[in-house]
Write a protein that holds these residues in place. Structure first.
Motif, PDB file in Angstrom:
ATOM      1  N   HIS A 182       0.836  -1.204   0.000  1.00 23.38           N
ATOM      2  CA  HIS A 182       0.000   0.000   0.000  1.00 23.38           C
ATOM      3  C   HIS A 182       0.872   1.256   0.000  1.00 23.38           C
ATOM      4  N   GLY A 183       1.905   1.248   0.831  1.00 21.06           N
ATOM      5  CA  GLY A 183       2.792   2.401   0.896  1.00 21.06           C
ATOM      6  C   GLY A 183       3.518   2.646  -0.413  1.00 21.06           C
ATOM      7  N   LEU A 184       3.995   1.573  -1.036  1.00 22.85           N
ATOM      8  CA  LEU A 184       4.687   1.711  -2.319  1.00 22.85           C
ATOM      9  C   LEU A 184       3.755   2.256  -3.396  1.00 22.85           C
ATOM     10  N   VAL A 185       2.524   1.773  -3.399  1.00 22.68           N
ATOM     11  CA  VAL A 185       1.560   2.231  -4.401  1.00 22.68           C
ATOM     12  C   VAL A 185       1.282   3.719  -4.235  1.00 22.68           C
ATOM     13  N   VAL A 186       1.073   4.152  -2.997  1.00 25.79           N
ATOM     14  CA  VAL A 186       0.791   5.568  -2.748  1.00 25.79           C
ATOM     15  C   VAL A 186       1.987   6.435  -3.137  1.00 25.79           C
ATOM     16  N   GLU A 187       3.188   6.023  -2.699  1.00 23.40           N
ATOM     17  CA  GLU A 187       4.382   6.829  -2.972  1.00 23.40           C
ATOM     18  C   GLU A 187       4.635   6.973  -4.469  1.00 23.40           C
ATOM     19  N   TRP A 188       4.547   5.861  -5.193  1.00 20.74           N
ATOM     20  CA  TRP A 188       4.822   5.935  -6.624  1.00 20.74           C
ATOM     21  C   TRP A 188       3.668   6.553  -7.407  1.00 20.74           C
ATOM     22  N   SER A 189       2.469   6.494  -6.872  1.00 20.88           N
ATOM     23  CA  SER A 189       1.352   7.194  -7.512  1.00 20.88           C
ATOM     24  C   SER A 189       1.573   8.702  -7.444  1.00 20.88           C
ATOM     25  N   VAL A 190       2.041   9.168  -6.287  1.00 21.38           N
ATOM     26  CA  VAL A 190       2.350  10.594  -6.143  1.00 21.38           C
ATOM     27  C   VAL A 190       3.477  10.990  -7.096  1.00 21.38           C
ATOM     28  N   ALA A 191       4.536  10.170  -7.132  1.00 25.86           N
ATOM     29  CA  ALA A 191       5.685  10.484  -7.986  1.00 25.86           C
ATOM     30  C   ALA A 191       5.292  10.514  -9.461  1.00 25.86           C
ATOM     31  N   LEU A 192       4.544   9.517  -9.893  1.00 30.16           N
ATOM     32  CA  LEU A 192       4.144   9.466 -11.302  1.00 30.16           C
ATOM     33  C   LEU A 192       3.115  10.543 -11.629  1.00 30.16           C
ATOM     34  N   GLY A 193       2.299  10.912 -10.640  1.00 30.88           N
ATOM     35  CA  GLY A 193       1.368  12.014 -10.838  1.00 30.88           C
ATOM     36  C   GLY A 193       2.106  13.325 -11.061  1.00 30.88           C
ATOM     37  N   ILE A 194       3.177  13.536 -10.296  1.00 27.39           N
ATOM     38  CA  ILE A 194       4.003  14.733 -10.483  1.00 27.39           C
ATOM     39  C   ILE A 194       4.642  14.719 -11.867  1.00 27.39           C
ATOM     40  N   LEU A 195       5.110  13.553 -12.290  1.00 26.28           N
ATOM     41  CA  LEU A 195       5.712  13.438 -13.621  1.00 26.28           C
ATOM     42  C   LEU A 195       4.700  13.775 -14.709  1.00 26.28           C
ATOM     43  N   ALA A 196       3.491  13.248 -14.575  1.00 32.22           N
ATOM     44  CA  ALA A 196       2.472  13.460 -15.605  1.00 32.22           C
ATOM     45  C   ALA A 196       1.981  14.902 -15.641  1.00 32.22           C
ATOM     46  N   LEU A 197       1.834  15.508 -14.467  1.00 40.32           N
ATOM     47  CA  LEU A 197       1.247  16.844 -14.401  1.00 40.32           C
ATOM     48  C   LEU A 197       2.269  17.973 -14.526  1.00 40.32           C
ATOM     49  N   LEU A 198       3.477  17.741 -13.996  1.00 45.81           N
ATOM     50  CA  LEU A 198       4.452  18.829 -13.912  1.00 45.81           C
ATOM     51  C   LEU A 198       5.717  18.596 -14.728  1.00 45.81           C
ATOM     52  N   GLY A 199       5.878  17.394 -15.247  1.00 40.27           N
ATOM     53  CA  GLY A 199       7.013  17.149 -16.123  1.00 40.27           C
ATOM     54  C   GLY A 199       8.207  16.510 -15.436  1.00 40.27           C
ATOM     55  N   PRO A 200       9.216  16.139 -16.228  1.00 43.82           N
ATOM     56  CA  PRO A 200      10.381  15.416 -15.699  1.00 43.82           C
ATOM     57  C   PRO A 200      11.210  16.219 -14.703  1.00 43.82           C
ATOM     58  N   GLY A 201      11.275  17.533 -14.871  1.00 45.72           N
ATOM     59  CA  GLY A 201      12.045  18.347 -13.930  1.00 45.72           C
ATOM     60  C   GLY A 201      11.487  18.254 -12.523  1.00 45.72           C
ATOM     61  N   ALA A 202      10.174  18.389 -12.413  1.00 42.10           N
ATOM     62  CA  ALA A 202       9.528  18.291 -11.108  1.00 42.10           C
ATOM     63  C   ALA A 202       9.645  16.875 -10.550  1.00 42.10           C
ATOM     64  N   PHE A 203       9.593  15.888 -11.436  1.00 42.57           N
ATOM     65  CA  PHE A 203       9.719  14.490 -11.015  1.00 42.57           C
ATOM     66  C   PHE A 203      11.096  14.241 -10.400  1.00 42.57           C
ATOM     67  N   VAL A 204      12.138  14.726 -11.066  1.00 41.49           N
ATOM     68  CA  VAL A 204      13.498  14.559 -10.546  1.00 41.49           C
ATOM     69  C   VAL A 204      13.657  15.315  -9.224  1.00 41.49           C
ATOM     70  N   ALA A 205      13.105  16.522  -9.158  1.00 44.82           N
ATOM     71  CA  ALA A 205      13.185  17.304  -7.920  1.00 44.82           C
ATOM     72  C   ALA A 205      12.494  16.574  -6.775  1.00 44.82           C
ATOM     73  N   TYR A 206      11.373  15.949  -7.072  1.00 41.13           N
ATOM     74  CA  TYR A 206      10.645  15.190  -6.053  1.00 41.13           C
ATOM     75  C   TYR A 206      11.486  14.022  -5.548  1.00 41.13           C
ATOM     76  N   LEU A 207      12.126  13.299  -6.461  1.00 41.26           N
ATOM     77  CA  LEU A 207      12.953  12.162  -6.054  1.00 41.26           C
ATOM     78  C   LEU A 207      14.167  12.619  -5.253  1.00 41.26           C
ATOM     79  N   VAL A 208      14.759  13.741  -5.648  1.00 40.75           N
ATOM     80  CA  VAL A 208      15.931  14.254  -4.928  1.00 40.75           C
ATOM     81  C   VAL A 208      15.558  14.661  -3.511  1.00 40.75           C
ATOM     82  N   GLN A 209      14.435  15.376  -3.364  1.00 43.59           N
ATOM     83  CA  GLN A 209      14.039  15.782  -2.013  1.00 43.59           C
ATOM     84  C   GLN A 209      13.669  14.574  -1.163  1.00 43.59           C
ATOM     85  N   ALA A 210      13.122  13.532  -1.795  1.00 41.61           N
ATOM     86  CA  ALA A 210      12.802  12.311  -1.053  1.00 41.61           C
ATOM     87  C   ALA A 210      14.079  11.638  -0.558  1.00 41.61           C
ATOM     88  N   LEU A 211      15.102  11.609  -1.415  1.00 38.11           N
ATOM     89  CA  LEU A 211      16.385  11.026  -1.024  1.00 38.11           C
ATOM     90  C   LEU A 211      17.011  11.811   0.125  1.00 38.11           C
TER      91      LEU A 211
END
Length: 222
Positions: A68-97
């Motif tokens: 459940h946690g993995l699904v929610v986390e990656w749904s948020v990440a992929l939602g950011i990718l779809a709505l805001l583009g690859p730059g926002a997606f990379v920024a999201y992953l970096v801040q998560a790291l």
């Protein structure tokens, strides 16, 4: 899942992936603990669901909290990718790291070098600090010894114990040391363990053994 049913049950033992070993460096702890905590959480959930040998395609995994946690986390990440583009997606992953790295830096010094066998968790199995700044900005997190010794106690009622080992600085200063001046932090923590006869000094070893343990910590072996 892992924190309550894993870490709290095994804190201070060799079976706990979230307890940093005596002499272990922060970077080595990070690369050891993150995958180990995930494996532990996965095993705890498969055990709860009735089969520790459960395969990835088992339909019972649909009830797994880890899944459940993995699904929610990656749904948020992929939602950011779809709505805001690859730059926002990379920024999201970096801040998560960065967030995970900071979290594990805290985990690193909260139990560093402490050892427990079969006895019940006590207030000397976690590092504490009396920093008022840490206490109020992190909402009681610094009362970590009471949190583990009395896990059901609400955060606003957590107490400070003189018997617990004390960090040389508050959490913010200790995080900086853990990330950038690890050898200095290990030296300070080793001195505190030696003074309180905890961790590798619990059995009151001979002076040469104490010196050897201190040298090991300064070298950052682990």
């Amino acid at each position: 899942t892992e924190h309550v049913r894993g870490h709290h049950m095994r804190v201070g033992t060799a079976d706990d992936p979230a307890t940093a070993r005596f002499g272990e460096r922060s970077d080595r702890f990070f690369f050891r603990t993150v995958p180990a905590q995930f494996r532990s959480a996965w095993r705890l959930e498969t055990k709860r669901l009735g089969d520790t040998a459960m395969r990835w395609v088992d339909p019972r995994l649909l009830r797994s909290r880890v899944v459940h946690g993995l699904v929610v986390e990656w749904s948020v990440a992929l939602g950011i990718l779809a709505l805001l583009g690859p730059g926002a997606f990379v920024a999201y992953l970096v801040q998560a790291l960065i967030a995970v790295r900071l979290l594990e830096a805290v985990n690193y010094f909260e139990h560093w070098g402490l050892a427990r066998s079969a006895r019940r968790v006590g207030v000397d199995d976690s590092w504490d600090t009396d920093s008022w700044f840490t206490l109020y900005t992190l909402v009681g997190l610094s009362r970590h010894a009471d949190h583990h010794a009395h896990a059901a106690r609400p955060y606003q009622q957590l107490r400070y114990f003189d018997a617990s080992p004390k960090l040389p600085y508050g959490y913010f200063g200790s995080v900086v040391l853990a990330l950038f001046w690890g050898r200095r932090l290990q030296t300070l923590l080793t001195n505190e363990l030696s003074r309180r006869r905890l961790g590798p000094f619990a059995e009151c070893p001979a002076p040469d053994a104490v010196a050897s343990a201190a040298a090991t910590a300064q070298l950052g072996v682990g």
